[in-house]
Design a protein around this motif. Sequence first.
Motif, short mmCIF file in Angstrom:
data_model
loop_
_atom_site.label_atom_id
_atom_site.label_comp_id
_atom_site.label_asym_id
_atom_site.label_seq_id
_atom_site.Cartn_x
_atom_site.Cartn_y
_atom_site.Cartn_z
N GLY A 86 0.79 -1.22 0.00
CA GLY A 86 0.00 0.00 0.00
C GLY A 86 0.83 1.27 0.00
O GLY A 86 0.28 2.37 -0.02
N GLU A 87 2.15 1.12 0.02
CA GLU A 87 3.00 2.32 0.03
C GLU A 87 2.82 3.11 -1.26
O GLU A 87 2.54 2.54 -2.32
CB GLU A 87 4.47 1.92 0.18
N PHE A 107 4.72 15.34 18.19
CA PHE A 107 5.25 15.26 16.83
C PHE A 107 5.85 13.89 16.53
O PHE A 107 6.20 13.59 15.41
CB PHE A 107 6.30 16.36 16.60
N MET A 108 6.00 13.06 17.58
CA MET A 108 6.45 11.70 17.34
C MET A 108 5.31 10.87 16.76
O MET A 108 5.49 10.13 15.80
CB MET A 108 6.92 11.08 18.66
N TYR A 149 2.06 12.16 15.87
CA TYR A 149 1.27 12.85 14.85
C TYR A 149 2.20 13.04 13.66
O TYR A 149 3.24 13.69 13.77
CB TYR A 149 0.75 14.20 15.37
N LYS A 150 1.83 12.47 12.53
CA LYS A 150 2.78 12.33 11.44
C LYS A 150 2.74 13.51 10.45
O LYS A 150 2.00 13.48 9.47
CB LYS A 150 2.52 11.02 10.68
N VAL A 151 3.53 14.53 10.74
CA VAL A 151 3.75 15.59 9.76
C VAL A 151 4.92 15.15 8.90
O VAL A 151 5.96 14.75 9.43
CB VAL A 151 4.11 16.91 10.46
N THR A 204 8.20 15.17 6.53
CA THR A 204 9.42 15.97 6.62
C THR A 204 9.89 16.35 5.22
O THR A 204 9.36 15.87 4.22
CB THR A 204 10.54 15.17 7.32
N ALA A 242 12.41 15.40 3.75
CA ALA A 242 12.90 14.22 3.04
C ALA A 242 11.77 13.43 2.37
O ALA A 242 12.02 12.62 1.48
CB ALA A 242 13.66 13.31 4.01
N ASP A 243 10.54 13.65 2.80
CA ASP A 243 9.41 12.90 2.24
C ASP A 243 8.78 13.59 1.04
O ASP A 243 7.84 13.06 0.44
CB ASP A 243 8.31 12.73 3.32
N ALA A 289 -1.07 3.86 3.92
CA ALA A 289 -0.70 2.66 3.15
C ALA A 289 -1.66 1.52 3.47
O ALA A 289 -2.08 0.78 2.58
CB ALA A 289 0.74 2.28 3.49
#
Lengths: 288, 765
Positions: free
Chosen positions: B628-629, B684-685, B687-689, B691, B693-694, B748
């Motif tokens: 699902g990625e 912030f760990m 809760y996925k904001v 970055t 790099a993404d 995903a």
Amino acid sequence: MALPEFTYLRPGTLDEALSMAAAHSGDAKFLAGGQTLIPILSMRLARPAALIDLGRLAELEYIRIEDGELRIGALTRHRAVAENEEVRAACPLLTAAVSQIGHAHIRNRGTLGGSVAHADPSAEYPLAITVLGGRIEMASAEGRRSLPAGEFFLGPLFSALGPEELVTGVAIPLPDPRAGWSFREMVQRSGDFALVSVAVLLKLEDGLVQEVAIGVGGATSIPMRMAAAEAALVGRAPTVEVIREAAAAAAAEVDPTDDIHASAEYRRNIARVMVRDALLEAVGRVGA
Amino acid sequence: MITPKDVVGRSLPKIDAPAKVTGRAVYTADLAMPGMLHARFLRSPYAHARITSIDTSVAEAMPGVSAILTAFNSPGPLFTNSKWDATAMGRLPHKDQHLFDLKVRYAGEPVAIVAATSVAAAEAAAEAIMVEYEPLPVVTDPMEALASGAPLIHEERESNLAAVLPIHVGDVEAGFAEAEIILERKFQTSRQKQAQTEPYACAAAVDPDGLLTVWTPNQTPHPVRLKLAEMFDLPASKVRVVVPHIGGAFGGRGGLMAEPWVATLAMKTRRPVKLVFDRAEDFIGTEARHPITINIKVGARRDGTLTALHVQSYVNAGGYLTVSTNVTGVHGNNFLRLYHCENRWFDGTVVYTNAPVSGAYRGFGAPQALFALEQVLDELAEEVGLDPLELRQRLMLKAGEIDPWTGLPLVSYGLDKCIEVGAEAFGWKERHTRKAESTYPWRRGSGMALLIWVSGTACLGDGLMEGTAATVRFNIDGSVEMATGATDLGTGVLTTLRQIASAELGLPPEKIHVIAHDTQITPIDAGAHASRSLFNCGNAVRMAAADARRQVLEVAGGLLEASPEDLELSGGEVFVKGAPGRSLPLAHVTRVAYKKVTEVQGRANAPQANAPGFAAHFAEVEVNVETGELRILRYEAAHDVGRAINRRIVEGQLEGGIVQGLGYALCEHVHVDPETGTVQNASFMDYKVQTAADMPPINLHMIEVPDPNGPFGAKGAGEPGLIPVAGALANAIADAIGNRVRELPMTAERVLHAYNSIQGQGGEV
């Protein structure tokens, strides 16, 4: 929140650090890179009476290859391991694992000892050391001891480490240079905790699997070897069919739980795909 | 000579950049005042409970504690967190909360606040307050909250139904009777958090003659001033709101989240008081984007013509109403606006629950609407055998047509150009052939979405007051000050406004000093919302600058014995057109002006006009059908911004919006435990904001079709980047895997589930 109040101690030697811990009867925490401990304190998940800052204990900061072993001191920063060329040459699985820890800022400060002592089942060091067959070295005012990884990690954030005991380093037997390996993670965003991580170390003899270690993190309460999956491979040629069989065995062996990031079912499914891919990758890396 | 050409369209550096990059910018948390106290909230662990007692005796006796407020000594007046009741007329949100009540309605609601001499003392005292709760049944889902027998959250009301917003046009029943195809779908959106870098903070002080000053990173300082004045029964002139640098707002900083509590402490203790939220508090104690359950039904003919559009949305307001009715209105109109359909029916049912409070977030109800609408349009396109882009082109509003939301004609229109440029850059026509480039387990797909937006809401004319003003003052020495009511929450609007004044005055921008962020010295303004600041405040600045220039030229005309129309002001000189020898230094003119009359001060109010921005987004993704990625291979975003006055700032706004849109689409969600109502990922760990790099490659295409009502043709660009993203990505994912994900975020796991739900897909790998 602001950190809770604590006594700050800064020993100059290991012995001094250990006697400070003993003097606090378990109500002290060792501070190394602070990448886990400081957030835990600010979230008030722990309120130790004292912090023992290991920053001056240069004796715990080393990377050595001797007597067929890779030995790394507890105070060694992730970045130092990730960028060490001797480690890369002797134990590329470990390099791959450590390079995937968090973000660059975390790798600059975080230490091996902190990662091992925290015993997070989705962390990189615990899984890598488990699959590589390493031993965790510990010390307290009472003396020194070491345990194989399989006996050290006991549950999520729970290990055999005593309340006054300090992880001083690890000793990892050097893998056969011809062994194939893989270290893979699935993350929701770069640098995140792995939903599932897989490490594989595999040796072939005459085209048959002679030895294999398969470890899964994130889908189990501890970084765990997949015994049934390994048994499905040993003595057989690692064909795609055999590897699929092993991956299915691993998926049956993992014991994931539901959380807000993923369901247990999804993690199990991902573990199967990742074990398959890791095995294929490891077989592809087997040297002559 | 400095002409508009030299300034408009240039990517000049932001005014606040040096302060921020050198670390010298002062944020609210940095403030220190003599005798200042530190405050700390005690928040309820229960989402729904009655408070039977609060014992503060231990806490009060602790060292350094100055004051403790609770429902027993400081209930405060009835109020609403919404700013709209301060600056709007007509349809207002009802007041439904107190500073402290004997009942809590969401987990994290303030129960007490402590002021003490240090942060540690305030935290320790807050922990020492003993509260007895009588827990009540918790309901966090709007459907369950509407069911009979549901726990009643506001007991003075008959039910948890907070409001219904209907928009009914035409006859939908007849429309469906006429339809040859009917699609009925359900969508669920998520609770996205603004996740500002700066946690919320507030400071307050009362001076000896009774002026209450409040420092807050709030994007609507003037409405905050009016609301505080009303709550404390003060004339607005006795309340001053100062806005230090803001570390992110994104719409979520327009209400009262700390101000009246901290102000009450300051009044009670007669000392300055400061409160800084921790990260977890920011997640639970400030507003998030509304989760909305959307039931949408469309009727169409075989040629794709829409005969009826019927939408029923259930909007989860949380424990208090705040801006939920306003969000719901915008949400509804975004279904019924861009695509022609005579029979339109929207009911927005706003429901109280024990979930944390929902509120304003960049896009204000529209991202939810587009996630559903743009997917249903793709499904319709498939049903009728049309390219999804072609279907939209047939249905969408065209230049000059009446915008059904505002009732005003589209006097500027760049949507066709957005589509043309975006589709060309994306290679829309060739997208099917690119599918073959993917190999198992990756599957490729493309999708798109369109947007029509606003530049402020003055165009709506339903009582929303969006007036603003600006003053431009020439000092005696010829130096210039520009005062604006605009708030710069990192958007760069003050930099852009200075460019507008610069272009109008013929002065280099660095010669113009900008006065802002202080209600005592800035013109009244409705605040930074609805992509309005540049449009409204920019018009005011331009007119004020023109007024000031006219006055200068009048005085100079007398001195140069020329008609003012024959004069020009540029580069600090006034000269006669075509006779560069006949000139005067500006400082000379302003000195004479001061002797003759007074200082030169231009003023203006902005016009109330409509200038919708448009966008077309195109996304190509690859989905791993085993995990699902998702990989985003290409993202083309074409935006009609009217005119980019500061190009880099506009790019930053659009790109930043798209980045938040990606988070909304794929991973961001505040998890609320349905049993307890507590937030499970207030960090912030967890809760996925995403970055840096993404980030996928994002290509922006700036379409400049000047709007006749905008300053130099500019339109709002603050929100449009975010709004279409989830819809465009959802369509791309559906194209890749052959099934739809109708729930946000499209993780995903959800994507894989959607893929595996199709017969014959998934299984052994």
